[in-house]
Design an enzyme around this catalytic site. Structure first.
Site, PDB file in Angstrom:
ATOM      1  CE  LYS A  35     -97.485 -39.871 155.586  1.00 53.99           C
ATOM      2  NZ  LYS A  35     -97.891 -40.666 154.407  1.00 53.99           N
ATOM      3  CG  ASN A  36     -94.782 -39.603 152.102  1.00 59.96           C
ATOM      4  OD1 ASN A  36     -95.477 -40.289 152.848  1.00 59.96           O
ATOM      5  ND2 ASN A  36     -95.267 -38.628 151.366  1.00 59.96           N
ATOM      6  NE  ARG A 106    -101.547 -44.930 145.965  1.00 54.33           N
ATOM      7  CZ  ARG A 106    -101.856 -45.584 144.852  1.00 54.33           C
ATOM      8  NH1 ARG A 106    -102.954 -46.281 144.794  1.00 54.33           N
ATOM      9  NH2 ARG A 106    -101.073 -45.527 143.805  1.00 54.33           N
ATOM     10  CB  CYS A 130    -107.658 -43.314 149.583  1.00 56.72           C
ATOM     11  SG  CYS A 130    -106.752 -42.117 148.640  1.00 56.72           S
ATOM     12  NE  ARG A 135    -103.118 -41.707 146.467  1.00 55.51           N
ATOM     13  CZ  ARG A 135    -102.591 -41.384 147.620  1.00 55.51           C
ATOM     14  NH1 ARG A 135    -103.324 -41.356 148.690  1.00 55.51           N
ATOM     15  NH2 ARG A 135    -101.316 -41.103 147.720  1.00 55.51           N
ATOM     16  N   PRO A 136    -104.958 -45.671 141.282  1.00 59.88           N
ATOM     17  CG  PRO A 136    -105.073 -45.591 138.951  1.00 59.88           C
ATOM     18  CD  PRO A 136    -105.257 -44.751 140.173  1.00 59.88           C
ATOM     19  CB  VAL A 137    -101.278 -50.208 141.763  1.00 59.96           C
ATOM     20  CG1 VAL A 137    -101.391 -49.628 143.154  1.00 59.96           C
ATOM     21  CG2 VAL A 137    -102.254 -51.357 141.569  1.00 59.96           C
ATOM     22  CG  ASP A 319     -98.247 -34.895 150.205  1.00 56.31           C
ATOM     23  OD1 ASP A 319     -99.374 -35.115 149.711  1.00 56.31           O
ATOM     24  OD2 ASP A 319     -97.402 -35.804 150.397  1.00 56.31           O
ATOM     25  CB  ILE A 341    -100.784 -34.594 142.128  1.00 54.84           C
ATOM     26  CG1 ILE A 341     -99.621 -33.633 141.800  1.00 54.84           C
ATOM     27  CG2 ILE A 341    -100.254 -36.003 142.419  1.00 54.84           C
ATOM     28  CD1 ILE A 341     -98.746 -34.029 140.640  1.00 54.84           C
ATOM     29  NE  ARG A 411    -102.788 -42.267 156.722  1.00 50.15           N
ATOM     30  CZ  ARG A 411    -102.893 -41.689 155.521  1.00 50.15           C
ATOM     31  NH1 ARG A 411    -103.971 -41.046 155.196  1.00 50.15           N
ATOM     32  NH2 ARG A 411    -101.914 -41.770 154.655  1.00 50.15           N
TER      33      ARG A 411
HETATM   34  C1  UD1 Z   1     -96.932 -40.404 147.228  1.00 49.02           C
HETATM   35  C2  UD1 Z   1     -96.968 -39.881 148.640  1.00 49.02           C
HETATM   36  C3  UD1 Z   1     -98.120 -38.915 148.830  1.00 49.02           C
HETATM   37  C4  UD1 Z   1     -98.050 -37.796 147.784  1.00 49.02           C
HETATM   38  C5  UD1 Z   1     -97.915 -38.380 146.381  1.00 49.02           C
HETATM   39  C6  UD1 Z   1     -97.688 -37.319 145.317  1.00 49.02           C
HETATM   40  C7  UD1 Z   1     -96.055 -41.723 149.907  1.00 49.02           C
HETATM   41  C8  UD1 Z   1     -96.295 -42.817 150.892  1.00 49.02           C
HETATM   42  N1  UD1 Z   1     -97.122 -41.014 149.548  1.00 49.02           N
HETATM   43  O1  UD1 Z   1     -98.142 -41.112 147.002  1.00 49.02           O
HETATM   44  O2  UD1 Z   1     -98.031 -38.341 150.138  1.00 49.02           O
HETATM   45  O3  UD1 Z   1     -99.213 -37.010 147.862  1.00 49.02           O
HETATM   46  O4  UD1 Z   1     -96.802 -39.302 146.327  1.00 49.02           O
HETATM   47  O5  UD1 Z   1     -96.575 -36.563 145.610  1.00 49.02           O
HETATM   48  O6  UD1 Z   1     -94.928 -41.481 149.501  1.00 49.02           O
HETATM   49  N2  UD1 Z   1    -101.263 -43.072 139.662  1.00 49.02           N
HETATM   50  C9  UD1 Z   1    -101.805 -43.860 138.677  1.00 49.02           C
HETATM   51  N3  UD1 Z   1    -101.333 -45.129 138.536  1.00 49.02           N
HETATM   52  C10 UD1 Z   1    -100.347 -45.639 139.312  1.00 49.02           C
HETATM   53  C11 UD1 Z   1     -99.788 -44.823 140.311  1.00 49.02           C
HETATM   54  C12 UD1 Z   1    -100.274 -43.543 140.469  1.00 49.02           C
HETATM   55  O7  UD1 Z   1    -102.695 -43.439 137.943  1.00 49.02           O
HETATM   56  O8  UD1 Z   1     -99.953 -46.800 139.133  1.00 49.02           O
HETATM   57  C13 UD1 Z   1    -101.766 -41.699 139.839  1.00 49.02           C
HETATM   58  C14 UD1 Z   1    -102.440 -41.520 141.192  1.00 49.02           C
HETATM   59  O9  UD1 Z   1    -103.783 -41.892 141.135  1.00 49.02           O
HETATM   60  C15 UD1 Z   1    -102.255 -40.033 141.441  1.00 49.02           C
HETATM   61  C16 UD1 Z   1    -100.918 -39.722 140.779  1.00 49.02           C
HETATM   62  O10 UD1 Z   1    -100.666 -40.806 139.875  1.00 49.02           O
HETATM   63  O11 UD1 Z   1    -103.267 -39.294 140.807  1.00 49.02           O
HETATM   64  C17 UD1 Z   1     -99.776 -39.585 141.751  1.00 49.02           C
HETATM   65  O12 UD1 Z   1     -99.595 -40.780 142.466  1.00 49.02           O
HETATM   66  P1  UD1 Z   1     -98.187 -41.255 143.036  1.00 49.02           P
HETATM   67  O13 UD1 Z   1     -97.116 -40.317 142.579  1.00 49.02           O
HETATM   68  O14 UD1 Z   1     -98.030 -42.696 142.733  1.00 49.02           O
HETATM   69  O15 UD1 Z   1     -98.421 -41.041 144.576  1.00 49.02           O
HETATM   70  P2  UD1 Z   1     -98.287 -42.088 145.752  1.00 49.02           P
HETATM   71  O16 UD1 Z   1     -97.032 -42.873 145.610  1.00 49.02           O
HETATM   72  O17 UD1 Z   1     -99.559 -42.813 145.921  1.00 49.02           O
END
Ligand code: UD1
Length: 435
Positions: A35-36, A106, A130, A135-137, A319, A341, A411
């Site tokens: 999926k990922n 997300r 969520c 989970r900010p960007v 995960d 994480i 999902r």
């Molecule tokens: C992806 C996976 C998810 C997995 C996660 C960690 C997909 C679709 N999803 O999620 O299944 O659990 O990796 O292995 O591939 N963060 C920030 N700012 C940002 C981005 C992230 O603070 O701009 C923080 C998040 O809140 C979180 C941590 O970084 O606490 C990890 O997030 P990230 O590695 O980005 O995970 P996802 O890509 O959301």
């Protein structure tokens, strides 16, 4: 759709699982496409015009959400056979991804980098929070900004635009999976070279980079924390096969150990599960690999407790944290899991405790006191992997477990109940009243 909420006389119903535990598992389980990996690769079809053939795409709710997003942006999607899809990009008809779709997943935010690469402007709804955390960007946006985009956040949307995307050096303060993917996709057609330092190294990112390189992108350092992306003028789509899902494989491995199973797991890449494998070996589990197929040897009563910390890849995956917790509950001794994480990823604990586990949570650490005697109960899946842990506990439990709100599980696990039934589990899908 069969798992949608439906109402009758003001009662709300959703799909749930009814599991009668204690059945020994035996037979073969084939692992689906990841999926990922599939989600960013599908988002990547927004970058260039042409015809993409994608193989090993899992049939999942999240994938259907991504299809809807792509269709809204002007792409045409056709199913060729069970897990093969044709995606036709004749040009994007919009650069905007709306809230109603982005809010449900997300990973929808992953369309931003590809739209920028294609059109140099994009408007994507912020994904919002969520269940497992805020989970900010911010890291995604920092990357787009470094590539020369002007970013504006207004009315819940991120708007980005640039006259030209220009390659640069970017250091990620945290190796975010999504940010690495989004920045790579934005950078493949940028002018000059982009270097991402402290990039995430997950196998799904490797798969995305291999997919982009198969179209003519020039990405080096794949699978390392330093990605070098030399921008190219043109990408030419073709055929690509998505890697197997390491998290699904890990879940079936735990099921096999828990149920004293004689399961052969097919199409698994153990090199993507090294940390998981080493931790299970520390417990006393043995693995036999043969040409991508795997057999597991373990005796639950002889396994030893361990301490685990979730980390970015190649560390132990978050995960597979909830699933491991069930296994650690089912053995003798005291184990510990530290979640580093996500800030709120122990929601399965209270439900597992209701089923007989003895787990104490202090901040981001869970202490798991074994050995639990699981017994069937009515529980609720709060997120995807939490839901998977409840299915595992239910397989082991005495009596009947009812797992509500399995749309979370849908999902991310393709045909989970069919695969488990084939192995001899007593599991069925039913409409359950929302509690
Ligand atoms: C992806 C996976 C998810 C997995 C996660 C960690 C997909 C679709 N999803 O999620 O299944 O659990 O990796 O292995 O591939 N963060 C920030 N700012 C940002 C981005 C992230 O603070 O701009 C923080 C998040 O809140 C979180 C941590 O970084 O606490 C990890 O997030 P990230 O590695 O980005 O995970 P996802 O890509 O959301």
């Amino acid at each position: 759709m069969k798992n949608e909420i439906w109402k009758e006389n003001c009662h709300m119903y959703v799909d749930g699982f009814v599991v009668n535990g204690g059945k020994r598992l035996k037979g073969k389980a084939r692992i689906s496409g990841s999926k990922n990996a599939a989600l960013p690769i599908l988002a990547g079809t927004l970058i260039a015009k042409g015809e993409y053939i994608l193989e090993n795409v899992p049939e999942l709710k999240d994938i259907r959400t991504m299809f809807k997003l792509l269709e809204n942006l002007g792409l045409e999607i056709e199913k060729l056979d069970e897990n093969t899809y044709k995606v036709l990009n004749k040009g994007l008809k919009s650069s905007e991804a709306k809230y109603d779709l982005v809010k449900t997943m997300r990973a929808s935010f992953l369309v931003m980098g590809p739209i920028l690469a294609n059109l140099k402007n994009a408007k994507v709804s912020l994904p919002g929070g969520c269940a497992i955390g805020a989970r900010p960007v911010n890291y995604h946006l920092k990357g787009f900004e470094a590539l020369g985009c002007k970013i504006k956040i207004e009315h819940g949307y991120v708007e980005a635009e640039a006259d030209e995307l220009i390659g640069t050096g970017i250091y990620l303060d945290f190796p975010s999976v999504g940010a690495t993917e989004n920045i790579v996709m934005a950078a493949v057609k940028a002018k000059g070279k982009t270097v991402i330092e402290n990039a995430a190294q997950e196998p799904e990112i490797e798969d995305l980079c291999n997919f982009l390189n198969s179209m003519g992108a020039k990405i080096e350092g794949i699978g390392t924390s330093r990605l070098e992306i030399e921008g190219v003028e043109e990408l030419i789509p073709g055929r690509y096969r998505i890697i197997p899902d390491r998290i699904e494989a890990g879940t079936f491995i735990v099921a096999s150990v828990l149920m004293d199973g004689d399961i052969e797991i097919e199409d698994v890449k153990m090199e993507h599960l090294e940390s998981f494998k080493l931790k299970l070996e520390e417990m006393g589990v043995k693995f036999e690999e043969n040409n991508g197929n795997l057999k597991i040897k373990a005796k639950l009563s002889e396994l030893k407790p361990i301490k685990v910390k979730t980390m970015p890849y190649p560390g132990y995956p978050t995960d597979l944290q909830a699933q491991l917790m069930v296994l650690l509950s089912a053995i003798n001794g005291v184990s510990e899991i530290k979640e580093t994480i996500f800030e709120n990823r122990f929601m399965h604990v209270s439900e597992l405790n209701r089923m007989g586990a003895n787990i104490e949570v202090d901040g981001n650490t869970a202490v798991i006191n074994g050995k639990a005697e699981f017994s069937g109960a009515e529980v609720m899946a709060s997120d995807l992997r939490a839901g998977a842990s409840m299915v595992l506990a239910a397989l082991l439990a005495q009596g009947e477990t009812i797992i509500n709100r399995i749309y979370h599980i849908d999902r991310g696990y393709e045909k989970l109940e069919d695969k488990l039934k084939k192995l001899g589990a007593d599991i069925k899908r039913e409409k359950l009243e929302v509690v």
